[in-house]
Design a protein around this motif. Structure first.
Motif, PDB file in Angstrom:
ATOM      1  N   ARG A 121       6.811   9.939   8.286  1.00  0.00           N
ATOM      2  CA  ARG A 121       7.050   9.459   6.394  1.00  0.00           C
ATOM      3  C   ARG A 121       5.818   8.311   6.810  1.00  0.00           C
ATOM      4  N   ILE A 122       5.239   7.806   6.983  1.00  0.00           N
ATOM      5  CA  ILE A 122       3.792   7.060   7.321  1.00  0.00           C
ATOM      6  C   ILE A 122       2.539   8.019   7.517  1.00  0.00           C
ATOM      7  N   LEU A 123       2.641   8.885   8.411  1.00  0.00           N
ATOM      8  CA  LEU A 123       1.997  10.184   8.320  1.00  0.00           C
ATOM      9  C   LEU A 123       1.893  11.003   7.353  1.00  0.00           C
ATOM     10  N   VAL A 124       3.139  11.388   7.079  1.00  0.00           N
ATOM     11  CA  VAL A 124       2.444  12.476   5.098  1.00  0.00           C
ATOM     12  C   VAL A 124       2.151  11.668   4.323  1.00  0.00           C
ATOM     13  N   ASN A 125       2.465   9.755   3.795  1.00  0.00           N
ATOM     14  CA  ASN A 125       1.558   9.219   3.423  1.00  0.00           C
ATOM     15  C   ASN A 125       0.346   9.292   2.963  1.00  0.00           C
ATOM     16  N   PHE A 126      -0.546   9.664   3.930  1.00  0.00           N
ATOM     17  CA  PHE A 126      -1.557   8.893   4.596  1.00  0.00           C
ATOM     18  C   PHE A 126      -2.620  10.460   4.070  1.00  0.00           C
ATOM     19  N   LEU A 127      -1.413  11.885   4.803  1.00  0.00           N
ATOM     20  CA  LEU A 127      -2.516  12.910   4.747  1.00  0.00           C
ATOM     21  C   LEU A 127      -2.130  13.281   3.049  1.00  0.00           C
TER      22      LEU A 127
ATOM     23  N   SER B  56       0.612  -1.007   0.401  1.00  0.00           N
ATOM     24  CA  SER B  56       0.444  -0.285   0.097  1.00  0.00           C
ATOM     25  C   SER B  56       1.152   1.478   0.014  1.00  0.00           C
ATOM     26  N   VAL B  57       0.237   2.543  -0.528  1.00  0.00           N
ATOM     27  CA  VAL B  57       0.998   3.980  -0.691  1.00  0.00           C
ATOM     28  C   VAL B  57       1.304   4.196   1.016  1.00  0.00           C
ATOM     29  N   LEU B  58       0.614   3.852   1.939  1.00  0.00           N
ATOM     30  CA  LEU B  58       0.857   4.333   3.290  1.00  0.00           C
ATOM     31  C   LEU B  58       1.749   3.762   3.499  1.00  0.00           C
ATOM     32  N   PHE B  59       2.804   2.844   2.762  1.00  0.00           N
ATOM     33  CA  PHE B  59       4.129   2.500   2.946  1.00  0.00           C
ATOM     34  C   PHE B  59       5.438   3.193   1.890  1.00  0.00           C
TER      35      PHE B  59
END
Length: 193
Positions: free
Chosen positions: A185-191, A124-127
């Protein structure tokens, strides 16, 4: 971008709000149905015991709202667990977003699991830009077994789901807001979704 952290009385909401602010974004805390529905991104935190947290969701009718959201939603720790079918903790019926039941770690390991652990099998793009075997921070006594919606695994006596995904819903058993650069990084990917 409007980021709403669901404030239902069972979350580590301030640490998440500060983490979002460090990334250059503002988040608001709310339990208002319309405000949550109209957000661009929704974060569903949780710390504590499943049945009492679920009771708070029902009292504020958020149990009906959350499964209907169409924007990206990120459940963290207990938030992720409440998005599952149910939990052994307090024999709790969950929101049914993730098709898995949360179970307690066996007596062979010390609970809660507290501290740093590795994540693997990242999907997933989350990672995006997160390496296999990166370290994340966890505090939990219950876990979601590996299932078809697992997008990351970790291990503590047993391999389990460190993260789940279904449609626009994401969940992390770990705390990205406490997981240093990897969590950011994971939070940025989510946002950025």
């Amino acid at each position: 971008m409007k980021i709403v952290i669901i404030n239902y009385g069972a979350g580590n909401i301030q640490s998440i709000k500060f983490a979002i602010k460090r990334l250059g974004y503002e988040a608001i805390l709310s339990h208002d149905v319309n405000e949550i529905r109209n957000a661009d991104k929704v974060i569903f935190p949780g710390v504590g015991e499943a049945s009492s947290a679920m009771k708070k969701l029902r009292e504020s009718h958020l149990d009906k709202l959350i499964p209907t959201l169409t924007q990206p939603v990120l459940g963290i720790c207990l938030g992720m667990q409440l998005m599952c079918n149910g939990s052994e903790e307090g024999n709790t019926k969950g929101l049914g977003i993730f098709d898995v039941d949360v179970v307690r770690f066996s007596k062979k390991v010390k609970v809660p699991q507290i501290g740093w652990n590795q994540i693997a099998k990242l999907k997933s793009v989350l990672f995006n830009d997160v390496d296999e075997k990166s370290h994340i921070y966890l505090v939990h006594s219950f876990y979601a077994p590996i299932c078809k919606q697992t997008i990351a695994t970790s291990s503590y006596g047993v391999d389990y789901s460190a993260a789940l995904m279904h449609d626009n819903f994401y969940g992390t058993q770990f705390h990205p807001e406490k997981s240093s650069d990897i969590g950011e990084r994971i939070l940025v990917n989510f946002l950025k979704m």
